[in-house]
Scaffold this motif. Structure first.
Motif, PDB file in Angstrom:
ATOM      1  N   LEU A  32       0.700  -1.062   0.159  1.00  0.00           N
ATOM      2  CA  LEU A  32       0.058   0.088   0.035  1.00  0.00           C
ATOM      3  C   LEU A  32       0.923   1.288   0.040  1.00  0.00           C
ATOM      4  N   LYS A  33       0.447   2.212  -0.864  1.00  0.00           N
ATOM      5  CA  LYS A  33       1.212   3.344  -1.054  1.00  0.00           C
ATOM      6  C   LYS A  33       0.312   4.716  -1.151  1.00  0.00           C
ATOM      7  N   SER A  34       0.698   5.828  -0.996  1.00  0.00           N
ATOM      8  CA  SER A  34       0.046   6.823  -1.213  1.00  0.00           C
ATOM      9  C   SER A  34      -1.429   7.006  -0.495  1.00  0.00           C
ATOM     10  N   PRO A  35      -1.273   6.777   0.746  1.00  0.00           N
ATOM     11  CA  PRO A  35      -2.370   7.102   1.660  1.00  0.00           C
ATOM     12  C   PRO A  35      -3.430   8.328   1.689  1.00  0.00           C
ATOM     13  N   VAL A  36      -4.581   8.405   1.698  1.00  0.00           N
ATOM     14  CA  VAL A  36      -5.154   9.681   1.966  1.00  0.00           C
ATOM     15  C   VAL A  36      -6.147   9.559   3.112  1.00  0.00           C
ATOM     16  N   ASP A  37      -6.526  10.611   3.723  1.00  0.00           N
ATOM     17  CA  ASP A  37      -7.239  10.805   4.923  1.00  0.00           C
ATOM     18  C   ASP A  37      -6.644   9.992   6.073  1.00  0.00           C
ATOM     19  N   LEU A  38      -5.428   9.784   6.004  1.00  0.00           N
ATOM     20  CA  LEU A  38      -4.477   9.192   7.319  1.00  0.00           C
ATOM     21  C   LEU A  38      -4.360  10.108   8.382  1.00  0.00           C
ATOM     22  N   SER A  39      -4.921   9.919   9.448  1.00  0.00           N
ATOM     23  CA  SER A  39      -4.660  10.855  10.639  1.00  0.00           C
ATOM     24  C   SER A  39      -4.702  10.072  11.810  1.00  0.00           C
ATOM     25  N   LYS A  40      -4.723  10.544  13.131  1.00  0.00           N
ATOM     26  CA  LYS A  40      -4.678   9.803  14.096  1.00  0.00           C
ATOM     27  C   LYS A  40      -6.130   9.283  14.612  1.00  0.00           C
ATOM     28  N   GLY A  41      -6.098   7.999  14.792  1.00  0.00           N
ATOM     29  CA  GLY A  41      -7.508   7.232  15.026  1.00  0.00           C
ATOM     30  C   GLY A  41      -8.036   6.705  13.670  1.00  0.00           C
ATOM     31  N   ARG A  42      -7.529   6.838  12.727  1.00  0.00           N
ATOM     32  CA  ARG A  42      -7.998   6.467  11.631  1.00  0.00           C
ATOM     33  C   ARG A  42      -6.914   5.062  11.021  1.00  0.00           C
ATOM     34  N   HIS A  43      -7.445   4.206  10.420  1.00  0.00           N
ATOM     35  CA  HIS A  43      -6.651   2.924   9.896  1.00  0.00           C
ATOM     36  C   HIS A  43      -6.394   2.980   8.286  1.00  0.00           C
ATOM     37  N   LEU A  44      -5.441   2.824   7.874  1.00  0.00           N
ATOM     38  CA  LEU A  44      -5.259   2.494   6.355  1.00  0.00           C
ATOM     39  C   LEU A  44      -5.947   0.984   6.052  1.00  0.00           C
ATOM     40  N   ALA A  45      -7.175   1.106   5.561  1.00  0.00           N
ATOM     41  CA  ALA A  45      -7.919  -0.038   5.339  1.00  0.00           C
ATOM     42  C   ALA A  45      -7.883  -0.593   3.969  1.00  0.00           C
ATOM     43  N   LEU A  46      -7.896  -1.883   3.672  1.00  0.00           N
ATOM     44  CA  LEU A  46      -8.129  -2.697   2.620  1.00  0.00           C
ATOM     45  C   LEU A  46      -9.417  -3.900   2.804  1.00  0.00           C
ATOM     46  N   ALA A  47     -10.548  -3.615   2.162  1.00  0.00           N
ATOM     47  CA  ALA A  47     -11.703  -4.531   2.537  1.00  0.00           C
ATOM     48  C   ALA A  47     -11.347  -5.900   2.110  1.00  0.00           C
ATOM     49  N   GLU A  48     -11.205  -5.972   0.659  1.00  0.00           N
ATOM     50  CA  GLU A  48     -11.403  -7.357   0.112  1.00  0.00           C
ATOM     51  C   GLU A  48     -10.177  -7.316  -1.135  1.00  0.00           C
ATOM     52  N   VAL A  49      -9.714  -8.424  -1.312  1.00  0.00           N
ATOM     53  CA  VAL A  49      -8.914  -8.574  -2.471  1.00  0.00           C
ATOM     54  C   VAL A  49      -8.943 -10.116  -3.063  1.00  0.00           C
ATOM     55  N   GLU A  50      -9.638 -10.156  -4.349  1.00  0.00           N
ATOM     56  CA  GLU A  50     -10.060 -11.247  -5.185  1.00  0.00           C
ATOM     57  C   GLU A  50      -8.895 -11.437  -6.165  1.00  0.00           C
ATOM     58  N   PHE A  51      -8.944 -12.673  -6.545  1.00  0.00           N
ATOM     59  CA  PHE A  51      -8.001 -13.225  -7.759  1.00  0.00           C
ATOM     60  C   PHE A  51      -8.827 -14.271  -8.579  1.00  0.00           C
ATOM     61  N   PHE A  52      -8.510 -14.014  -9.906  1.00  0.00           N
ATOM     62  CA  PHE A  52      -9.280 -14.732 -10.933  1.00  0.00           C
ATOM     63  C   PHE A  52      -8.125 -15.485 -11.910  1.00  0.00           C
ATOM     64  N   GLN A  53      -8.434 -16.848 -12.351  1.00  0.00           N
ATOM     65  CA  GLN A  53      -7.483 -17.397 -13.119  1.00  0.00           C
ATOM     66  C   GLN A  53      -8.250 -17.721 -14.287  1.00  0.00           C
ATOM     67  N   ARG A  54      -7.616 -18.093 -15.393  1.00  0.00           N
ATOM     68  CA  ARG A  54      -8.202 -18.442 -16.744  1.00  0.00           C
ATOM     69  C   ARG A  54      -8.809 -19.834 -16.363  1.00  0.00           C
ATOM     70  N   GLY A  55     -10.150 -20.122 -16.848  1.00  0.00           N
ATOM     71  CA  GLY A  55     -10.716 -21.338 -16.803  1.00  0.00           C
ATOM     72  C   GLY A  55     -10.423 -22.089 -17.940  1.00  0.00           C
TER      73      GLY A  55
END
Length: 269
Positions: free
Chosen positions: A246-269
């Motif tokens: 993770l790079k270039s955070p925005v709205d990062l201040s005291k009491g806030r977390h650098l959040a990432l909710a979900e990461v999904e991967f897809f392969q060729r069927g």
């Protein structure tokens, strides 16, 4: 009285000119006409002629025209093969030309093979169906309490991984190598606009992919600052591990977390 002179029968005497009498035409019978016409037809008018005739009895066309030469194969019409020269004439030049063409084709195949292979795989990615694939292990360089790295693969977009700060990374390991087609990232703490705005987000992500043979490929991705899913097309073969930084955070201040909710991967069927 003198007796009349006698005429010598062998003597030549003058005669008066007379009108020539033309010979009467001979009318052929129907049987003769049929016999005359028994045989193959004339190529010009179609009249039947006897087999021994060389010319048509009606139009005088030749019944046995000279046969045309067989057409040359296509490669004989291309230089340097189109020349009909004496034996041995120009063979050296033709051999050198053919050799140069073969060498050029081989060299082109060697140098263009990677590009051709990449194009072939890209077409297969677009024509094939993408299928989700789940990593067998998720590791983080750091996490805040209550927000572990496994939250990014639990299928819930209202739970998130809380990174300690910029530069934090996630490493995903897969059971077997696969062709990575797409990566879908849900940035922030949630897809809800209110929950999304409560925590900090990363606007840039470094996607580092490691293949089975150890080769690495780095891709810098810019994310939009909005809730929801964002798709990253990759097209990388033999993927074994993937690391997100993770790079270039925005709205990062005291009491806030650098959040990432979900990461999904897809392969060729």
């Amino acid at each position: 009285m003198d007796p009349a002179p006698t005429r010598d029968p062998d003597a030549i005497v003058p005669v008066l000119p007379a009108k020539a009498v033309a010979p009467r035409p001979v009318v052929r019978s129907q049987a003769a006409e049929e016999d005359e016409g028994s045989g193959r037809p004339c190529p010009a008018c179609g009249t039947l002629n006897r087999p021994e005739r060389k010319f048509c009895r009606r139009c005088a066309a030749e019944l046995r025209p000279a046969q045309k030469a067989a057409p040359l194969p296509w490669w004989r019409t291309v230089w340097p093969f189109r020349r009909r020269a004496r034996a041995g004439s120009g063979r050296g030049v033709r051999f050198l030309v053919i050799l140069a063409v073969v060498i050029a084709l081989c060299a082109g195949g060697i140098f263009l093979l990677p590009a051709g292979r990449a194009l072939y795989e890209d077409v297969r990615d677009k024509l094939g169906k993408a299928e989700p694939i789940t990593p067998v292990k998720v590791e983080a360089s750091g996490s805040l309490p209550g927000h572990p790295a496994t939250k990014t693969t639990d299928g819930l977009n209202n739970k998130y991984w809380a990174a300690p700060g910029p530069g934090a990374s996630l490493t995903y390991t897969f059971r077997k190598p696969f062709r990575l087609v797409d990566v879908i990232i849900t940035n922030g703490a949630s897809t809800s606009p209110e929950a999304y705005a409560r925590q900090a987000r990363a606007l840039q992500v470094d996607l580092e992919v490691t293949a089975e043979d150890g080769t690495k490929e780095l891709k810098e991705v810019t994310l939009s600052d909005k809730p929801g899913c964002q798709t990253i097309q990759s097209g990388i073969s033999d993927v074994k591990t993937i690391r997100l930084t993770l790079k270039s955070p925005v709205d990062l201040s005291k009491g806030r977390h650098l959040a990432l909710a979900e990461v999904e991967f897809f392969q060729r069927g």
